[in-house]
Design an enzyme around this catalytic site. Sequence first.
Site, PDB file in Angstrom:
ATOM      1  N   GLY A 447       0.800  -1.232   0.000  1.00  0.00           N
ATOM      2  CA  GLY A 447       0.000   0.000   0.000  1.00  0.00           C
ATOM      3  C   GLY A 447       0.823   1.268   0.000  1.00  0.00           C
ATOM      4  O   GLY A 447       0.769   2.060  -0.921  1.00  0.00           O
ATOM      5  N   GLU A 499      -0.414   5.967  -0.755  1.00  0.00           N
ATOM      6  CA  GLU A 499      -0.812   6.495   0.571  1.00  0.00           C
ATOM      7  C   GLU A 499      -0.075   7.770   1.001  1.00  0.00           C
ATOM      8  O   GLU A 499       0.063   8.036   2.197  1.00  0.00           O
ATOM      9  CB  GLU A 499      -0.652   5.403   1.652  1.00  0.00           C
ATOM     10  CG  GLU A 499      -1.473   4.156   1.356  1.00  0.00           C
ATOM     11  CD  GLU A 499      -1.376   3.076   2.448  1.00  0.00           C
ATOM     12  OE1 GLU A 499      -1.055   3.405   3.601  1.00  0.00           O
ATOM     13  OE2 GLU A 499      -1.640   1.902   2.124  1.00  0.00           O
ATOM     14  N   TRP A 576      -5.813   0.136  17.274  1.00  0.00           N
ATOM     15  CA  TRP A 576      -4.774   1.160  17.272  1.00  0.00           C
ATOM     16  C   TRP A 576      -5.305   2.535  17.679  1.00  0.00           C
ATOM     17  O   TRP A 576      -4.698   3.568  17.393  1.00  0.00           O
ATOM     18  CB  TRP A 576      -4.056   1.210  15.920  1.00  0.00           C
ATOM     19  CG  TRP A 576      -3.177   0.003  15.735  1.00  0.00           C
ATOM     20  CD1 TRP A 576      -2.906  -0.956  16.675  1.00  0.00           C
ATOM     21  CD2 TRP A 576      -2.458  -0.386  14.556  1.00  0.00           C
ATOM     22  NE1 TRP A 576      -2.062  -1.908  16.147  1.00  0.00           N
ATOM     23  CE2 TRP A 576      -1.779  -1.591  14.854  1.00  0.00           C
ATOM     24  CE3 TRP A 576      -2.342   0.164  13.269  1.00  0.00           C
ATOM     25  CZ2 TRP A 576      -0.978  -2.244  13.914  1.00  0.00           C
ATOM     26  CZ3 TRP A 576      -1.540  -0.490  12.341  1.00  0.00           C
ATOM     27  CH2 TRP A 576      -0.875  -1.685  12.671  1.00  0.00           C
ATOM     28  N   GLU A 620      -3.060  -9.047  17.338  1.00  0.00           N
ATOM     29  CA  GLU A 620      -2.575  -8.499  18.603  1.00  0.00           C
ATOM     30  C   GLU A 620      -3.712  -8.239  19.590  1.00  0.00           C
ATOM     31  O   GLU A 620      -3.473  -8.108  20.775  1.00  0.00           O
ATOM     32  CB  GLU A 620      -1.759  -7.226  18.376  1.00  0.00           C
ATOM     33  CG  GLU A 620      -2.618  -6.009  18.152  1.00  0.00           C
ATOM     34  CD  GLU A 620      -1.804  -4.779  17.809  1.00  0.00           C
ATOM     35  OE1 GLU A 620      -0.812  -4.908  17.086  1.00  0.00           O
ATOM     36  OE2 GLU A 620      -2.189  -3.698  18.247  1.00  0.00           O
ATOM     37  N   HIS A 709      11.087  -4.059   7.425  1.00  0.00           N
ATOM     38  CA  HIS A 709      11.379  -3.459   8.729  1.00  0.00           C
ATOM     39  C   HIS A 709      12.869  -3.217   8.931  1.00  0.00           C
ATOM     40  O   HIS A 709      13.292  -2.748   9.977  1.00  0.00           O
ATOM     41  CB  HIS A 709      10.842  -4.346   9.858  1.00  0.00           C
ATOM     42  CG  HIS A 709       9.356  -4.504   9.801  1.00  0.00           C
ATOM     43  ND1 HIS A 709       8.767  -5.556   9.160  1.00  0.00           N
ATOM     44  CD2 HIS A 709       8.351  -3.728  10.250  1.00  0.00           C
ATOM     45  CE1 HIS A 709       7.449  -5.430   9.248  1.00  0.00           C
ATOM     46  NE2 HIS A 709       7.175  -4.324   9.904  1.00  0.00           N
TER      47      HIS A 709
HETATM   48  N1  GLN Z   1      -1.515  -0.417   3.701  1.00  0.00           N
HETATM   49  C1  GLN Z   1      -0.666  -0.125   4.791  1.00  0.00           C
HETATM   50  C2  GLN Z   1       0.691   0.313   4.287  1.00  0.00           C
HETATM   51  O1  GLN Z   1       1.132  -0.166   3.311  1.00  0.00           O
HETATM   52  C3  GLN Z   1      -0.485  -1.316   5.697  1.00  0.00           C
HETATM   53  C4  GLN Z   1       0.413  -0.995   6.851  1.00  0.00           C
HETATM   54  C5  GLN Z   1       0.451  -2.047   7.900  1.00  0.00           C
HETATM   55  O2  GLN Z   1       0.178  -3.184   7.656  1.00  0.00           O
HETATM   56  N2  GLN Z   1       0.822  -1.701   9.076  1.00  0.00           N
HETATM   57  O3  GLN Z   1       1.338   1.129   4.857  1.00  0.00           O
END
Ligand code: GLN
Length: 774
Positions: A447, A499, A576, A620, A709
């Site tokens: 995304g 995004e 969240w 979670e 990450h």
């Molecule tokens: N669509 C979101 C992104 O790509 C998903 C983020 C996530 O899974 N934390 O940033």
Amino acid sequence: MITHNLGYPRIGAARELKKASEAFWNEKITMTELQKAGEMIRLKNWQSQKEAGIDIIPSNDFSFYDHVLDMSFMLGAIPVRFRCLRNYLSDDMEFYFAMARGYQKDGFDIRPMEMTKWFDTNYHYIVPEFRKSQGFEFLGRKAVEEFIEAKKAGFITKPVLVGPLSYVLLGKCESEEFDRLDILPALLPVYLDILYALVENGAEWIQLDEPFLATSLGEKAKELYNLVYKEIRSEFPQLKILLTTYFDSIGDNIDLAVNLPVDAIHLDLVRAPEQLEIFLQKDTGRQMISLGVVDGRNVWKNDFALSLRLIHEAVEKAGEQRIMIAPSCSLIHSPIDLDLENDEEALPLVIRDWLAFARQKLDEVESLREIASQRILNVVSDNLKLHLNQESINRRKTSALIHNEDVKNRLSFIPEIEKTGRSSFSSRKIRQQKSLNLPLFPTTTIGSFPQTAEVRSWRSKLKKGELDAREYDMLIGEEIRKAVKWQEEAGFDVLVHGEFERNDMVEYFGELLEGFAFTRNGWIQSYGSRYVKPPVIYGDVWRSSPMTIGWITYAQSLTAKPVKGMLTGPVTILQWSFVRDDQPRAETCFQIALAIRDEVLDLEKAGIRVIQIDEPALREGLPIRNEKKKAYLEAAVRAFRLSYAGVRDETQVHTHMCYSEFSDIMEHIAALDADVLTIECSRSNMELLDVFGKFNYPNDIGPGIYDIHSPRIPSIPELESLISKAAAVIPESQLWINPDCGLKTRNWDEVKQSLSNMLSAVKKVKQKRAVEAR
Ligand code: GLN
Ligand code: ZN
């Protein structure tokens, strides 16, 4: 009555830790400067806790990355693959960061340690890795050094360590299969060394966090709890040991807990107030009882009347001397200071009045002690603090801001909406294939594309009025156009818009939905230097107008390839956010689901053929006690399905989840019935994909093969091997190829190289396949 705190936010009120550590990683500041930044944060933290009047203040609750990694380092639990760095990196901190973030420099290429969620929170810890014949050594002295540092500054603190049982249970076996608990005999002597060093330097209290005592334990673990704590006790007859549990009830571990030779036990009375009565019945009189009455996981002002009732009950049965008052858990899950919130547009004063952050929570702990003591002494009949508190609690209860009758009525239509089911996956797949015409191993991303400093600066300029909305939109539009073009040229099959317009995947929707308020500084650590700023859901949630249609249809207009509509799912928005505590969470979740559904149906109407509803937080939210899991999962599945109920078979629904641990929730994942599920996998080397194979997961699946990450760029051969590994367990016709997660935290260079490698790897695998087929 004693007051204490389990842990204070470590990121600094102005996010000092993030700034310093990122500057250090980018070689903009020196190690000494980084250390100094840490010192400043710790000092300020101790001071504010002291000012609040807290009797016993923690130390070693600070961490430069993660407190579990700190433990691994102190205990010398270093995975084999990092050993070669041991002599190479002379500095401990660099070595420590290498374990957290991987090391790809000077000819080394070492993947980081795995990261996973800390119980049912959005905090991630670094998973300890054990081998059967694991040796441990007293390698790092962090806990001792911080104790001494505090002492020099005038604070005799209570060092916090992850308790030995919980530490082991948080870990995983590196390569071979064996029972983690079997390493305890090797581990315990190092724990004793650490404790010895602390005692030698003057520690009176020690806090051992044993959250696993609030989970369902096997017999062997229970037995080991006894053995281990007996051993610690016999080595340190004088040391005051506080054992903490949190996030749920001690439950069936109660007999075990009350008989452990420790000086105090902490109970989370916010999550599980009912356990107090049972605890008091079983009480042996030998331990102090720490009452976690102030919610460390949420932002609502404490209702003193409720807390005082619990304190009273405990005082009556156990006597004042044996009572401690504290937040329910470490305050690292709370924003730091409500006093920093002065933007009335984000957080109206009326709502602000209902809240308490970490600093205020400590004041609450102190006020509760004051009021409770006065009552015991019978000195004051009506305490002003209590009075003011109750007024505020009542203002919230009766506020017109919170309730919307239409939204409440809509919930009663849910059963009807749920009847609008889709055909089976196999017939949907045929229809979707007709409309989308995807190749074998379709490629996509999750995304987001990089949220560069530049993109973020546009948003802050817009806020400050230095850009007007039209200029801002032009800039965002151009960024989207470039991202779409790049994906098209690179050869992706299903595109995303990137995004760029979103500050955060939850906050963005929160700002467009009704019932949400926001903080400007309410940051919480998610992992390392990544922090989140959860919105506050204070009232009924609904959608007043479309939220994403403009940008998505614009992106779709730029290409013939399908562009994914990109939404955040109801469970994740709930998980969240700081959620109102005046109605069941599931009810709030269903309200959000209906609002998202409005958007899904509008996207479909606007011609969007693929819609992704992200649910990275679904797992979670899983309660840590087995008996509560089923109800949670059923509600979560229901809410997710509700959010797309009514879409056509031709519309392809994707979902994404940021973890790879599915073994115990597979049935429910399948019940979500998304056409495509993308998950995280690469850090665990595809290990956890097996579960999907064994379960015969029926729908399409995209195991992430690029670990986003870490700044590391995966090589083509490495990615090829991950694809092959995935193809060995998942039928080819169901397999998608994608990264682990969104790319917003990475830079464009990393992203372009890594994604190009990914696409090359797919090509190579397909070529090999073609050759083999010949
Ligand atoms: N669509 C979101 C992104 O790509 C998903 C983020 C996530 O899974 N934390 O940033
Ligand atoms: Zn993700």
